[in-house]
Write an enzyme that holds these catalytic residues in place. Structure first.
Site, PDB file in Angstrom:
ATOM      1  N   LYS A   1     -75.328  21.485  -3.834  1.00 15.05           N
ATOM      2  CA  LYS A   1     -74.144  21.333  -2.911  1.00 15.05           C
ATOM      3  C   LYS A   1     -72.938  22.165  -3.324  1.00 15.05           C
ATOM      4  O   LYS A   1     -72.888  22.921  -4.406  1.00 15.05           O
ATOM      5  CB  LYS A   1     -73.982  19.933  -3.229  1.00 15.05           C
TER       6      LYS A   1
ATOM      7  N   LYS B   1     -75.105  18.008 -14.623  1.00 14.46           N
ATOM      8  CA  LYS B   1     -74.020  18.556 -15.458  1.00 14.46           C
ATOM      9  C   LYS B   1     -74.183  18.903 -16.906  1.00 14.46           C
ATOM     10  O   LYS B   1     -73.849  19.970 -17.229  1.00 14.46           O
ATOM     11  CB  LYS B   1     -72.650  17.769 -15.368  1.00 14.46           C
TER      12      LYS B   1
ATOM     13  N   LYS C   1     -67.066  22.760  -7.055  1.00 14.02           N
ATOM     14  CA  LYS C   1     -66.014  23.573  -7.370  1.00 14.02           C
ATOM     15  C   LYS C   1     -66.271  24.526  -8.737  1.00 14.02           C
ATOM     16  O   LYS C   1     -65.769  25.405  -8.848  1.00 14.02           O
ATOM     17  CB  LYS C   1     -64.682  22.685  -8.057  1.00 14.02           C
TER      18      LYS C   1
HETATM   19  N1  AQP Z   1     -70.351  19.270  -1.360  1.00 15.58           N
HETATM   20  C1  AQP Z   1     -69.765  18.359  -1.102  1.00 15.58           C
HETATM   21  N2  AQP Z   1     -70.135  17.602   0.176  1.00 15.58           N
HETATM   22  C2  AQP Z   1     -69.411  16.502   0.835  1.00 15.58           C
HETATM   23  N3  AQP Z   1     -68.649  15.732  -0.269  1.00 15.58           N
HETATM   24  C3  AQP Z   1     -68.368  16.305  -1.200  1.00 15.58           C
HETATM   25  N4  AQP Z   1     -67.587  15.865  -2.721  1.00 15.58           N
HETATM   26  C4  AQP Z   1     -67.715  16.939  -3.398  1.00 15.58           C
HETATM   27  N5  AQP Z   1     -68.416  17.857  -3.254  1.00 15.58           N
HETATM   28  C5  AQP Z   1     -68.999  17.390  -1.872  1.00 15.58           C
HETATM   29  C6  AQP Z   1     -66.903  14.507  -2.467  1.00 15.58           C
HETATM   30  O1  AQP Z   1     -65.498  14.721  -2.935  1.00 15.58           O
HETATM   31  C7  AQP Z   1     -64.928  13.830  -3.656  1.00 15.58           C
HETATM   32  C8  AQP Z   1     -64.511  14.412  -4.762  1.00 15.58           C
HETATM   33  O2  AQP Z   1     -65.420  15.181  -5.647  1.00 15.58           O
HETATM   34  P1  AQP Z   1     -64.790  15.091  -7.288  1.00 15.58           P
HETATM   35  O3  AQP Z   1     -63.663  16.369  -7.301  1.00 15.58           O
HETATM   36  O4  AQP Z   1     -64.784  13.964  -7.926  1.00 15.58           O
HETATM   37  O5  AQP Z   1     -66.182  15.926  -8.067  1.00 15.58           O
HETATM   38  P2  AQP Z   1     -67.505  16.345  -7.519  1.00 15.58           P
HETATM   39  O6  AQP Z   1     -68.359  15.295  -6.417  1.00 15.58           O
HETATM   40  O7  AQP Z   1     -68.235  16.533  -8.650  1.00 15.58           O
HETATM   41  O8  AQP Z   1     -67.281  17.687  -6.666  1.00 15.58           O
HETATM   42  P3  AQP Z   1     -67.408  19.142  -7.281  1.00 15.58           P
HETATM   43  O9  AQP Z   1     -66.690  20.318  -6.241  1.00 15.58           O
HETATM   44  O10 AQP Z   1     -68.788  19.504  -7.495  1.00 15.58           O
HETATM   45  O11 AQP Z   1     -66.457  19.307  -8.654  1.00 15.58           O
HETATM   46  P4  AQP Z   1     -67.415  19.909  -9.917  1.00 15.58           P
HETATM   47  O12 AQP Z   1     -67.808  21.481  -9.575  1.00 15.58           O
HETATM   48  O13 AQP Z   1     -65.940  19.938 -10.724  1.00 15.58           O
HETATM   49  O14 AQP Z   1     -68.178  18.784 -10.182  1.00 15.58           O
HETATM   50  C9  AQP Z   1     -66.179  12.839  -3.868  1.00 15.58           C
HETATM   51  O15 AQP Z   1     -65.913  11.877  -2.837  1.00 15.58           O
HETATM   52  C10 AQP Z   1     -67.314  13.827  -3.515  1.00 15.58           C
HETATM   53  O16 AQP Z   1     -68.402  12.722  -3.316  1.00 15.58           O
END
Ligand code: AQP
Length: 345
Positions: A207, A114, A210
């Site tokens: 992966k 990040k 968002k």
């Molecule tokens: N691609 C994914 N596949 C499976 N699980 C996922 N999670 C996130 N992306 C995937 C799971 O969703 C939960 C919440 O995630 P988060 O919102 O705390 O943040 P993150 O993991 O950082 O998700 P993003 O979408 O990648 O957000 P941004 O882009 O803001 O960093 C967690 O249980 C995570 O494992």
């Protein structure tokens, strides 16, 4: 201390929830409400570790709450709240920042991803994020944490922090009457199913996220049927037909991803999906996948729309959840303060 089984997990209100959030975490959360005491948080304090427009953040908190409920979380069975309404998270997060070691945080791959190349410009909060995440979980002495694969390393750090706290303050913990010296449990990650790491639809090595600049890389929980169909149709694949055995997915990340998504949504295994579609062309499989995705997501989307039309009701649910969350975590925090040596009135 024998710990009561208790589930804690959360999502960041950093944008639209997507299929990865749903299949990797939310779907499991819904199931666990029937077997466990569950606490589900909207981690708004984590969200501001990278810049968030305040008006958009407020909206995103309500949208995530609506997504939780629309996906099947029941406010009577589970506690749903936003992190910043329960001050214990920040208080325990600070104490854990003093327990965690710099070397531990230096190893966190999510920070490296990040922060990117310019890590000098990343916030201190982004670096300390795993200590706050440990506080989120341990403030409730939670024993189980359903998450996607990407959170595994942070969960290991949570366990390291719990163990170090229990060791560092062993005398105080025993003096508080906890004979076995275990004040915090070692929470177990619950990472299960065929879609624990849903990948981008445009690149099978990244992966689904968002914050990916390409909206075509993900299926958002608010996408309409037409958009879902188009995104799946455009999803990257390879020229070969689908294999009939799971081993045949090994060097084919995009095919593996789509088969995993289908299996998770149909509540079956990749082997079963391949038994049905193996040997066929992607066009046929993608059509079936799009139909399944629309059938699964559309009812959730409509319910989300209905719920977000009444923000006052969402705020009421969050306030109620926050009171219930504080009723569990505040007495634990009081004990932590005594153990650490603080004076409280
Ligand atoms: N691609 C994914 N596949 C499976 N699980 C996922 N999670 C996130 N992306 C995937 C799971 O969703 C939960 C919440 O995630 P988060 O919102 O705390 O943040 P993150 O993991 O950082 O998700 P993003 O979408 O990648 O957000 P941004 O882009 O803001 O960093 C967690 O249980 C995570 O494992």
């Amino acid at each position: 201390m024998p710990f009561k089984p208790r589930v804690f997990s959360g999502m960041q209100p950093t944008g639209n929830l997507h299929l990865g959030n749903y299949l990797g975490a939310l779907q499991r959360w819904v199931e666990m409400q029937n077997t466990h005491e569950c606490i589900y948080c909207i981690v708004d304090m984590h969200a501001i570790t990278v810049w968030q427009n305040p008006a958009e953040l407020r909206q995103a908190i309500r949208d995530v709450a609506a997504a939780y409920i629309a996906a099947g979380l029941d406010t009577k069975k589970s506690i749903i709240f936003n992190q910043s309404q329960v001050p214990v998270h920040a208080e325990l997060g600070w104490i854990f920042s003093c327990v965690a070691r710099l070397g531990w945080l230096d190893r966190m791959t999510q920070f490296k991803e990040k922060a990117g190349k310019d890590k000098e410009r990343a916030s201190v909060g982004l670096y300390a994020y795993p200590a706050l995440m440990a506080a989120d979980i341990l403030a409730y002495q939670a024993t189980h944490v359903p998450v996607g694969e990407d959170q595994k390393q942070h969960l290991e750090l949570t366990r390291d922090i719990a163990q170090k706290f229990n060791n560092d303050y062993a005398d105080g913990i025993r003096a508080a009457g906890i004979a076995d010296g275990l004040f915090f449990p070692m929470p177990e990650p619950v990472i299960q199913g065929p879609a624990t790491r849903v990948m981008s639809l445009r690149d099978g090595s990244k992966k689904m996220s968002k914050s990916d600049a390409s909206d075509n890389s993900r299926i958002n929980m608010i996408d309409d049927a037409d958009t879902i169909g188009k995104k799946i149709q455009k999803a990257k694949t390879d020229p070969e037909p689908l294999p009939s055995e799971e081993a045949g997915l090994d060097p084919r990340p995009e095919a593996d991803n789509l088969v995993g998504i289908y299996a998770a949504m149909a509540d079956t295994t990749k082997a079963d999906v391949l038994a049905q579609f193996g040997g066929g062309q992607f066009s046929t499989f993608k059509k079936a996948l799009a139909e399944l995705a629309v059938a699964k997501i559309s009812p959730i989307t409509s319910e989300m729309r209905r719920l977000t039309a009444d923000p006052a009701e969402i705020d009421r649910i969050l306030a109620d959840g926050s009171r219930r969350a504080a009723a569990i975590s505040q007495p634990i925090m009081d004990q932590v303060k005594d153990i650490v040596g603080f004076i409280r009135s």
